[in-house]
Design an enzyme around this catalytic site. Structure first.
Site, mmCIF file in Angstrom:
data_model
loop_
_atom_site.group_PDB
_atom_site.id
_atom_site.type_symbol
_atom_site.label_atom_id
_atom_site.label_comp_id
_atom_site.label_asym_id
_atom_site.label_seq_id
_atom_site.Cartn_x
_atom_site.Cartn_y
_atom_site.Cartn_z
ATOM 1 N N PHE A 1 26.182 26.534 74.225
ATOM 2 C CA PHE A 1 25.623 25.596 73.859
ATOM 3 C C PHE A 1 25.817 25.275 71.742
ATOM 4 C CE2 PHE A 1 21.018 27.113 70.877
ATOM 5 C CZ PHE A 1 21.206 25.197 70.455
ATOM 6 N N ASN B 1 34.624 31.099 80.078
ATOM 7 C CA ASN B 1 34.518 32.260 81.048
ATOM 8 C C ASN B 1 33.305 31.696 81.858
ATOM 9 O OD1 ASN B 1 32.642 33.384 80.222
ATOM 10 N ND2 ASN B 1 32.981 35.296 80.964
ATOM 11 N N ALA C 1 31.161 34.677 72.716
ATOM 12 C CA ALA C 1 30.113 36.030 72.929
ATOM 13 C C ALA C 1 29.016 36.101 74.014
ATOM 14 C CB ALA C 1 29.548 35.969 71.704
ATOM 15 N N TYR D 1 23.590 44.325 69.036
ATOM 16 C CA TYR D 1 24.646 42.842 69.036
ATOM 17 C C TYR D 1 24.741 43.473 68.203
ATOM 18 C CZ TYR D 1 24.342 38.308 68.664
ATOM 19 O OH TYR D 1 24.775 36.679 68.155
ATOM 20 N N ASN E 1 18.110 31.426 63.452
ATOM 21 C CA ASN E 1 18.166 31.365 65.186
ATOM 22 C C ASN E 1 17.844 29.522 65.404
ATOM 23 O OD1 ASN E 1 16.294 33.988 64.750
ATOM 24 N ND2 ASN E 1 15.764 33.788 67.205
ATOM 25 N N ILE F 1 13.023 28.897 71.573
ATOM 26 C CA ILE F 1 12.300 27.853 72.105
ATOM 27 C C ILE F 1 12.456 27.199 73.546
ATOM 28 C CG2 ILE F 1 12.777 25.494 70.894
ATOM 29 C CD1 ILE F 1 12.505 26.563 68.230
ATOM 30 N N ARG G 1 10.855 33.990 63.033
ATOM 31 C CA ARG G 1 12.045 33.546 62.529
ATOM 32 C C ARG G 1 12.372 31.844 61.726
ATOM 33 N NH1 ARG G 1 12.197 37.570 64.915
ATOM 34 N NH2 ARG G 1 13.190 38.586 66.672
ATOM 35 N N ARG H 1 9.657 43.073 72.560
ATOM 36 C CA ARG H 1 10.273 43.376 72.940
ATOM 37 C C ARG H 1 11.176 44.792 71.966
ATOM 38 N NH1 ARG H 1 13.802 38.198 73.287
ATOM 39 N NH2 ARG H 1 14.764 38.573 71.760
ATOM 40 N N GLY I 1 13.664 46.696 69.622
ATOM 41 C CA GLY I 1 14.820 45.857 68.534
ATOM 42 C C GLY I 1 14.291 44.703 68.351
HETATM 43 P P1 NAD Z 1 25.657 30.401 74.350
HETATM 44 O O1 NAD Z 1 25.793 31.786 75.813
HETATM 45 O O2 NAD Z 1 25.586 29.161 75.308
HETATM 46 O O3 NAD Z 1 27.641 30.409 74.217
HETATM 47 C C1 NAD Z 1 28.220 31.749 74.215
HETATM 48 C C2 NAD Z 1 29.681 30.818 75.181
HETATM 49 O O4 NAD Z 1 30.534 32.095 75.506
HETATM 50 C C3 NAD Z 1 29.239 30.471 76.721
HETATM 51 O O5 NAD Z 1 30.109 28.830 77.126
HETATM 52 C C4 NAD Z 1 29.920 31.488 77.391
HETATM 53 O O6 NAD Z 1 30.531 31.425 79.048
HETATM 54 C C5 NAD Z 1 30.961 32.354 76.825
HETATM 55 N N1 NAD Z 1 31.768 33.360 76.584
HETATM 56 C C6 NAD Z 1 31.261 34.414 76.878
HETATM 57 N N2 NAD Z 1 31.823 34.979 77.389
HETATM 58 C C7 NAD Z 1 32.990 35.361 77.367
HETATM 59 C C8 NAD Z 1 34.224 35.772 77.705
HETATM 60 N N3 NAD Z 1 34.124 36.745 77.590
HETATM 61 N N4 NAD Z 1 35.339 34.724 78.063
HETATM 62 C C9 NAD Z 1 35.436 34.275 77.219
HETATM 63 N N5 NAD Z 1 34.397 32.268 77.073
HETATM 64 C C10 NAD Z 1 33.058 33.846 77.038
HETATM 65 O O7 NAD Z 1 25.160 30.579 73.021
HETATM 66 P P2 NAD Z 1 25.459 30.342 71.820
HETATM 67 O O8 NAD Z 1 23.809 30.688 71.306
HETATM 68 O O9 NAD Z 1 26.166 28.860 71.835
HETATM 69 O O10 NAD Z 1 26.077 31.025 70.633
HETATM 70 C C11 NAD Z 1 27.126 30.809 70.147
HETATM 71 C C12 NAD Z 1 27.716 32.418 69.341
HETATM 72 O O11 NAD Z 1 27.153 31.790 68.273
HETATM 73 C C13 NAD Z 1 27.476 33.710 70.161
HETATM 74 O O12 NAD Z 1 28.773 33.916 69.427
HETATM 75 C C14 NAD Z 1 26.502 33.569 69.418
HETATM 76 O O13 NAD Z 1 26.341 35.043 69.005
HETATM 77 C C15 NAD Z 1 26.458 33.137 68.033
HETATM 78 N N6 NAD Z 1 24.597 33.461 67.463
HETATM 79 C C16 NAD Z 1 23.713 32.449 67.996
HETATM 80 C C17 NAD Z 1 22.099 31.966 67.261
HETATM 81 C C18 NAD Z 1 21.387 31.313 68.505
HETATM 82 O O14 NAD Z 1 20.327 31.268 67.460
HETATM 83 N N7 NAD Z 1 21.934 30.312 69.483
HETATM 84 C C19 NAD Z 1 22.854 33.061 66.359
HETATM 85 C C20 NAD Z 1 23.085 33.672 65.801
HETATM 86 C C21 NAD Z 1 24.627 33.468 66.339
HETATM 87 C C1 UD1 Z 2 18.133 34.748 68.524
HETATM 88 C C2 UD1 Z 2 19.631 34.815 69.459
HETATM 89 C C3 UD1 Z 2 20.939 36.053 68.752
HETATM 90 C C4 UD1 Z 2 20.908 35.463 67.149
HETATM 91 C C5 UD1 Z 2 19.781 36.301 66.704
HETATM 92 C C6 UD1 Z 2 20.018 35.006 65.515
HETATM 93 C C7 UD1 Z 2 19.374 33.946 71.819
HETATM 94 C C8 UD1 Z 2 19.406 34.611 72.664
HETATM 95 N N1 UD1 Z 2 19.149 35.421 70.262
HETATM 96 O O1 UD1 Z 2 17.872 36.426 68.940
HETATM 97 O O2 UD1 Z 2 21.974 35.209 69.447
HETATM 98 O O3 UD1 Z 2 21.644 36.466 67.050
HETATM 99 O O4 UD1 Z 2 19.085 34.982 66.934
HETATM 100 O O5 UD1 Z 2 18.385 35.373 64.413
HETATM 101 O O6 UD1 Z 2 19.870 33.060 71.869
HETATM 102 N N2 UD1 Z 2 9.817 35.759 72.407
HETATM 103 C C9 UD1 Z 2 8.671 35.561 72.569
HETATM 104 N N3 UD1 Z 2 9.007 35.709 74.283
HETATM 105 C C10 UD1 Z 2 9.842 35.090 74.823
HETATM 106 C C11 UD1 Z 2 11.238 34.592 74.392
HETATM 107 C C12 UD1 Z 2 11.325 35.286 72.405
HETATM 108 O O7 UD1 Z 2 7.577 35.923 72.256
HETATM 109 O O8 UD1 Z 2 9.640 35.012 75.701
HETATM 110 C C13 UD1 Z 2 10.133 36.067 70.873
HETATM 111 C C14 UD1 Z 2 10.791 37.579 70.653
HETATM 112 O O9 UD1 Z 2 10.249 38.486 71.142
HETATM 113 C C15 UD1 Z 2 11.144 37.267 69.436
HETATM 114 C C16 UD1 Z 2 11.177 35.681 68.774
HETATM 115 O O10 UD1 Z 2 11.304 35.557 69.958
HETATM 116 O O11 UD1 Z 2 10.283 37.860 68.328
HETATM 117 C C17 UD1 Z 2 12.658 35.165 68.843
HETATM 118 O O12 UD1 Z 2 13.375 35.763 69.702
HETATM 119 P P1 UD1 Z 2 14.805 35.141 71.400
HETATM 120 O O13 UD1 Z 2 14.497 33.513 70.994
HETATM 121 O O14 UD1 Z 2 14.604 35.797 71.960
HETATM 122 O O15 UD1 Z 2 15.721 35.406 69.510
HETATM 123 P P2 UD1 Z 2 16.069 36.860 68.806
HETATM 124 O O16 UD1 Z 2 16.022 37.782 69.557
HETATM 125 O O17 UD1 Z 2 15.651 36.380 67.077
#
Ligand code: NAD
Ligand code: UD1
Length: 332
Positions: A15, A36, A87, A153, A182, A198, A221, A280, A282
């Site tokens: 993403f 991967n 990750a 995590y 987020n 979202i 959030r 949930r 954690g």
């Molecule tokens: P995502 O799952 O879309 O992206 C992660 C990517 O890493 C994927 O393309 C997946 O295929 C790849 N991947 C996973 N394990 C792997 C492995 N062992 N080897 C090679 N590739 C691998 O998630 P994202 O939301 O785009 O997250 C990107 C980064 O941002 C992550 O490090 C995540 O922890 C961090 N992050 C995301 C959020 C969020 O709100 N989405 C918030 C905080 C931190």
């Molecule tokens: C997310 C990210 C994590 C990142 C963190 C940073 C994802 C999957 N997780 O975690 O990688 O490090 O933000 O802040 O992108 N909720 C509902 N209903 C649902 C799903 C979620 O009520 O169906 C609530 C959850 O209980 C939580 C909130 O929405 O309170 C956000 O949840 P989620 O989007 O999973 O994100 P985080 O756990 O904050």
């Protein structure tokens, strides 16, 4: 910086990584993506697959990457900078499988840092998380607040930051770690109940399926739009901005899950029923960041507000009414 430089983006089919790839490709860099495809998709980078400045490598950061690195260097020359996104990203999965989380999120990061150290990579960007903070942290949370993760995590993200700092002090590595709040926007995968809230709610609203709010919905959030995040990443990655710093990236706006649900249903014109399930494990209760360090070090000024970002994301969500969300609705 030389725009012919070779940049490696791990997790670049995911993403946030794929939006970062878009910016780097548009700016003229040579880009290798190492992924991967465990949660990423080739469709996220399909516009670049045949581009002469683009190289996709299907490899796993939990394994020996010697051959993968060698192939990239043969293709585009030495790797100048690395954006490390790859990750395991779901907090609940890390609680079920802490060892797996260590292997991907900590050992995988150490593998990238070892390569950077031995190959004189100029800078490493690391995707950290606000999940390093707990409920005792002040609201809004600043980088000076104590980090005390409530999940494997978060622990592994924090430990990876310590590794970055250690490599900087011992080996002169230059890095920036951005602790994302987020992130939301197009390409966020809604397919499992571990997905970002979202992406799940938008898909459910569009398909008319029930929306499940964990807890009372008053948890908060800080939702930041993906293109704003990608811009912050690219700024840190390509310049000296934020050198060897850890920076929160969000908007400073605190939104309850209830308010978010209301806005999504309104924008989607949806009558999806809303139900509640127990909190949930954690889950952090309140999450919103101060903006001072991001502004001072990266001149970060998010441009897309929540409503506008939801609107843009809605346009991306497939509009068919029948697609189920796999396993959705299950309690954590
Ligand atoms: P995502 O799952 O879309 O992206 C992660 C990517 O890493 C994927 O393309 C997946 O295929 C790849 N991947 C996973 N394990 C792997 C492995 N062992 N080897 C090679 N590739 C691998 O998630 P994202 O939301 O785009 O997250 C990107 C980064 O941002 C992550 O490090 C995540 O922890 C961090 N992050 C995301 C959020 C969020 O709100 N989405 C918030 C905080 C931190
Ligand atoms: C997310 C990210 C994590 C990142 C963190 C940073 C994802 C999957 N997780 O975690 O990688 O490090 O933000 O802040 O992108 N909720 C509902 N209903 C649902 C799903 C979620 O009520 O169906 C609530 C959850 O209980 C939580 C909130 O929405 O309170 C956000 O949840 P989620 O989007 O999973 O994100 P985080 O756990 O904050």
């Amino acid at each position: 910086m030389n725009t012919k430089a070779h940049i490696l983006v791990t997790g670049g089919a995911g993403f946030i990584g794929s939006h970062t790839v878009d910016l780097l490709m548009h700016a003229g860099y040579r880009v290798s993506v190492l992924d991967n495809l465990s949660t990423g998709y080739l469709t996220n980078i399909e516009q670049w697959i045949d581009h002469p400045r683009f190289n996709f490598v299907d490899a796993d950061i939990t394994t020996d990457l010697t051959a993968a690195f060698a192939g990239m260097v043969r293709r585009f020359g030495r790797i100048e900078r690395i954006a490390h996104f790859a990750a395991q990203t779901a907090v609940p999965i890390s609680m079920d499988d802490p060892v797996g989380d260590i292997q991907t999120n900590l050992a995988g990061t150490a593998r990238i840092l070892e390569y950077a150290r031995h190959n004189k990579v100029a800078k490493v960007f690391f995707a950290s998380s606000s999940a390093v903070y707990d409920d005792d942290a002040p609201v809004p949370v600043s980088e000076e607040s104590r980090a005390r993760p409530t999940s494997p995590y978060g622990i592994d993200k924090l430990a990876a930051e310590f590794y970055l700092d250690y490599y900087a002090r011992l080996y002169g590595l230059t890095f920036t770690a951005l602790r994302f709040m987020n992130v939301f926007g197009p390409r966020q995968d809604p397919k499992s109940w571990y997905s970002g809230v979202i992406s799940i709610f938008l898909e459910r609203a569009v398909t008319g399926q029930p929306i499940t709010i964990f807890d009372d919905g008053n948890q908060t959030r800080d939702f930041v739009y993906v293109t704003d995040v990608a811009e912050a990443v690219v700024r840190a990655l390509l310049s000296d901005a934020g050198n060897n710093a850890i920076i929160n990236i969000g908007t400073g706006v605190e939104v309850t899950i209830n308010a978010l649900t209301h806005t999504i249903l309104e924008l989607a014109g949806s009558a999806s029923p809303v139900r509640h399930e127990p909190a949930r494990a954690g889950d952090i209760r309140r999450s919103v960041t101060t903006m001072d360090r991001a502004v001072a070090l990266l001149n970060f000024n998010p441009r897309v507000e929540l409503r506008e970002g939801l609107h843009a994301t809605l346009a991306w969500v497939p509009q068919e009414k029948t697609k189920p969300v796999a396993g959705s609705g299950a309690a954590a």
